[in-house]
Scaffold this active site. Structure first.
Site, PDB file in Angstrom:
ATOM      1  N   SER A   6      36.701  71.696  13.436  1.00 16.34           N
ATOM      2  CA  SER A   6      35.994  70.479  13.186  1.00 16.34           C
ATOM      3  C   SER A   6      36.873  69.819  12.033  1.00 16.34           C
ATOM      4  O   SER A   6      36.932  70.159  10.970  1.00 16.34           O
ATOM      5  CB  SER A   6      34.670  70.640  12.789  1.00 16.34           C
ATOM      6  OG  SER A   6      34.089  69.722  12.392  1.00 16.34           O
ATOM      7  N   LYS A  11      33.372  59.241  20.462  1.00 18.00           N
ATOM      8  CA  LYS A  11      31.888  59.634  19.742  1.00 18.00           C
ATOM      9  C   LYS A  11      32.097  58.771  18.500  1.00 18.00           C
ATOM     10  O   LYS A  11      32.918  58.878  17.579  1.00 18.00           O
ATOM     11  CB  LYS A  11      31.850  60.852  19.542  1.00 18.00           C
ATOM     12  CG  LYS A  11      31.677  61.994  20.739  1.00 18.00           C
ATOM     13  CD  LYS A  11      31.757  63.237  20.247  1.00 18.00           C
ATOM     14  CE  LYS A  11      31.903  64.310  21.381  1.00 18.00           C
ATOM     15  NZ  LYS A  11      31.754  65.669  21.247  1.00 18.00           N
ATOM     16  N   ASN A  44      35.924  67.155  10.963  1.00  9.81           N
ATOM     17  CA  ASN A  44      34.899  66.265  10.054  1.00  9.81           C
ATOM     18  C   ASN A  44      34.511  67.227   8.954  1.00  9.81           C
ATOM     19  O   ASN A  44      34.324  67.007   7.864  1.00  9.81           O
ATOM     20  CB  ASN A  44      33.824  66.003  10.712  1.00  9.81           C
ATOM     21  CG  ASN A  44      34.288  64.513  11.279  1.00  9.81           C
ATOM     22  OD1 ASN A  44      34.281  63.512  10.997  1.00  9.81           O
ATOM     23  ND2 ASN A  44      34.183  64.615  12.906  1.00  9.81           N
ATOM     24  N   ALA A  94      38.982  70.307  21.534  1.00 14.24           N
ATOM     25  CA  ALA A  94      40.107  70.055  22.441  1.00 14.24           C
ATOM     26  C   ALA A  94      40.931  71.218  22.587  1.00 14.24           C
ATOM     27  O   ALA A  94      41.174  71.576  23.707  1.00 14.24           O
ATOM     28  CB  ALA A  94      40.823  68.889  21.988  1.00 14.24           C
ATOM     29  N   VAL A 116      42.146  61.379  13.744  1.00 13.36           N
ATOM     30  CA  VAL A 116      40.847  60.764  13.372  1.00 13.36           C
ATOM     31  C   VAL A 116      39.916  61.705  12.868  1.00 13.36           C
ATOM     32  O   VAL A 116      39.657  62.482  13.824  1.00 13.36           O
ATOM     33  CB  VAL A 116      40.633  59.656  14.629  1.00 13.36           C
ATOM     34  CG1 VAL A 116      39.101  59.024  14.043  1.00 13.36           C
ATOM     35  CG2 VAL A 116      41.573  58.850  14.851  1.00 13.36           C
ATOM     36  N   TRP A 119      42.173  65.371  22.623  1.00 13.40           N
ATOM     37  CA  TRP A 119      40.797  65.271  23.448  1.00 13.40           C
ATOM     38  C   TRP A 119      41.279  64.814  24.918  1.00 13.40           C
ATOM     39  O   TRP A 119      40.990  65.498  26.022  1.00 13.40           O
ATOM     40  CB  TRP A 119      39.647  64.789  23.139  1.00 13.40           C
ATOM     41  CG  TRP A 119      38.336  64.981  23.893  1.00 13.40           C
ATOM     42  CD1 TRP A 119      37.332  64.086  23.999  1.00 13.40           C
ATOM     43  CD2 TRP A 119      37.897  66.004  24.442  1.00 13.40           C
ATOM     44  NE1 TRP A 119      36.381  64.547  24.837  1.00 13.40           N
ATOM     45  CE2 TRP A 119      36.546  65.978  24.738  1.00 13.40           C
ATOM     46  CE3 TRP A 119      38.426  67.224  24.733  1.00 13.40           C
ATOM     47  CZ2 TRP A 119      35.878  66.717  25.822  1.00 13.40           C
ATOM     48  CZ3 TRP A 119      37.846  68.287  25.435  1.00 13.40           C
ATOM     49  CH2 TRP A 119      36.428  68.132  26.053  1.00 13.40           C
ATOM     50  N   ASP A 127      26.137  69.920  19.983  1.00 14.66           N
ATOM     51  CA  ASP A 127      27.477  69.463  19.345  1.00 14.66           C
ATOM     52  C   ASP A 127      27.218  69.418  17.841  1.00 14.66           C
ATOM     53  O   ASP A 127      28.272  69.603  16.995  1.00 14.66           O
ATOM     54  CB  ASP A 127      27.558  67.929  19.710  1.00 14.66           C
ATOM     55  CG  ASP A 127      28.945  67.466  19.705  1.00 14.66           C
ATOM     56  OD1 ASP A 127      30.060  68.071  19.431  1.00 14.66           O
ATOM     57  OD2 ASP A 127      29.199  66.313  20.251  1.00 14.66           O
ATOM     58  N   THR A 184      29.909  71.427  15.554  1.00 16.65           N
ATOM     59  CA  THR A 184      30.798  70.697  14.612  1.00 16.65           C
ATOM     60  C   THR A 184      30.774  71.022  13.303  1.00 16.65           C
ATOM     61  O   THR A 184      31.364  71.033  12.342  1.00 16.65           O
ATOM     62  CB  THR A 184      30.568  69.235  14.744  1.00 16.65           C
ATOM     63  OG1 THR A 184      30.705  68.900  16.052  1.00 16.65           O
ATOM     64  CG2 THR A 184      31.673  68.201  14.211  1.00 16.65           C
ATOM     65  N   LYS A 234      26.548  63.769  14.464  1.00 18.97           N
ATOM     66  CA  LYS A 234      26.724  64.717  13.932  1.00 18.97           C
ATOM     67  C   LYS A 234      28.129  65.090  13.166  1.00 18.97           C
ATOM     68  O   LYS A 234      28.157  66.072  12.543  1.00 18.97           O
ATOM     69  CB  LYS A 234      26.900  65.704  15.303  1.00 18.97           C
ATOM     70  CG  LYS A 234      27.743  65.245  16.210  1.00 18.97           C
ATOM     71  CD  LYS A 234      29.277  66.047  16.301  1.00 18.97           C
ATOM     72  CE  LYS A 234      30.168  65.484  17.182  1.00 18.97           C
ATOM     73  NZ  LYS A 234      31.469  65.814  16.905  1.00 18.97           N
ATOM     74  N   ARG A 248      49.791  54.981  25.022  1.00 21.24           N
ATOM     75  CA  ARG A 248      50.216  53.555  24.738  1.00 21.24           C
ATOM     76  C   ARG A 248      51.762  53.334  24.468  1.00 21.24           C
ATOM     77  O   ARG A 248      52.146  52.278  24.523  1.00 21.24           O
ATOM     78  CB  ARG A 248      49.376  53.128  23.753  1.00 21.24           C
ATOM     79  CG  ARG A 248      49.413  51.518  23.558  1.00 21.24           C
ATOM     80  CD  ARG A 248      48.473  50.993  22.600  1.00 21.24           C
ATOM     81  NE  ARG A 248      47.091  51.033  23.086  1.00 21.24           N
ATOM     82  CZ  ARG A 248      46.482  50.198  24.290  1.00 21.24           C
ATOM     83  NH1 ARG A 248      47.284  49.167  24.387  1.00 21.24           N
ATOM     84  NH2 ARG A 248      45.443  50.461  24.481  1.00 21.24           N
TER      85      ARG A 248
END
Length: 333
Positions: free
Chosen positions: A256, A109, A258, A142, A281, A15, A246, A250, A193, A34
């Site tokens: 998605s 989120k 999830n 994304a 993630v 994202w 959203d 999703t 969501k 990072r």
């Protein structure tokens, strides 16, 4: 819309990279990650091969693993966009604490895993009111944003000046930005969501049909609204982009993560294996635990969330989860 601005995006996942690509067409953008070696490789290849393979980084987009360079780029009047997952927000904000930094919005989120706090609560605990901050959220995959496809987002903040700043910078091209002051509502919609997407993925994976999918989405929106209002959110927010918008995206979109967790569970796969295969993630998994506990404390009825948490953490088989939902006593809508 707006003049050329300096934007530093802190976090080079899918994202963060997508937003960097979208904004680089109109602003001076630096994307920070990072791990310096990974960022150097990304800069050399002009591609985020791990998170957004095939999407070429614009020539103007600066890529860096130097945190101080990222902050210096934004200067005193630019925009910082925190693009870490929820778990990475607190460590990032701790690094920003006490610094003279410009406006800040985050993209994550969910609820913080250990504390059950929403992102704005984490920010308030660490930064107080030292700098204007808020959340930028909405129905947005994304990959589609990186490809330049249209999307609409919402910026929420208690600061009208910050909202205006974010709209002036981010709104433009194929990205439309709305604004509101309901930070709680926007964050609750964006977090919960993901749990409903797991439920919908399970139902679709079990072949329960489009009627069942529509029922889950609709009743899921009712759960989001109940929890959000109990936390101080506005009912109207949940009918907008960061609530209904959203949620629909999703629960129904094959991009998605999830939803793919739910599909995998329906196939009988183990959760650890599903998450490992995703390589990204899936915020709905830890969020289900946090929301189940929060709803219990607040006395908010969230049967779909509880059912999903049962599958994820209590060993309840997916078909049994569906049976439990169908067996609930009838009630008024």
């Amino acid at each position: 819309m707006g003049n050329l601005s300096k934007v530093s995006i802190l976090g080079a996942g899918a994202w963060g990279t997508a937003v960097a690509i979208a904004l680089a067409a109109r602003h001076e953008v630096l994307l920070w990650g990072r791990h310096p070696e990974a960022m150097a490789a990304m800069d050399a290849a002009r591609e985020n091969a791990h998170y957004l393979p095939g999407q070429i980084l614009p020539a103007k987009l600066r890529v860096s693993g130097d945190f101080e360079e990222a902050l210096a780029h934004a200067g005193s009047d630019g925009l910082l966009i925190a693009a870490t997952p929820v778990a990475g927000l607190r460590p990032l904000l701790e690094e920003l604490k006490g610094r003279a930094i410009p406006n800040l919005v985050w993209l994550c989120k969910g609820f913080e895993y250990d504390t059950g706090l929403l992102p704005h609560q984490v920010a308030r605990a660490i930064l107080g009111d030292s700098i204007p901050h808020g959340v930028l959220s909405g129905p947005s995959f994304a990959l589609e944003v990186a490809k330049g496809l249209p999307c609409a987002l919402t910026v929420a903040s208690a600061s009208a000046a910050l909202r205006e700043k974010v709209v002036s910078i981010v709104h433009g091209g194929n990205v439309r930005v709305y604004s509101c002051d309901d930070v709680v509502g926007v964050e609750v919609g964006g977090a919960v969501k993901n749990i409903l997407a797991i439920a919908t993925g399970i139902a679709d994976g079990l072949g329960l049909g489009l009627n069942a999918r529509a029922a889950l989405i609709t009743r899921g929106l009712a759960e989001i609204t109940r929890l959000g209002m109990a936390l101080g959110g506005h009912a109207s927010t949940f009918m907008g982009l960061t609530g209904m918008g959203d949620l629909i995206l999703t629960c129904t979109g094959d991009l998605s993560r999830n939803r793919r967790v739910g599909l995998g569970l329906a196939e009988g796969k183990k959760l650890d294996a599903i998450v490992h295969d995703l390589g990204h993630v899936a915020e709905g998994v830890p969020c289900a635990k946090a929301v189940r506990e929060l709803a219990a404390r607040l006395g908010v009825d969230m049967p779909i969330t509880n059912a999903v948490a049962g599958v994820l953490f209590d060993g309840v088989p997916p078909r049994q989860m569906v049976g439990q939902l169908l067996a609930r006593d009838p009630r008024g809508e």
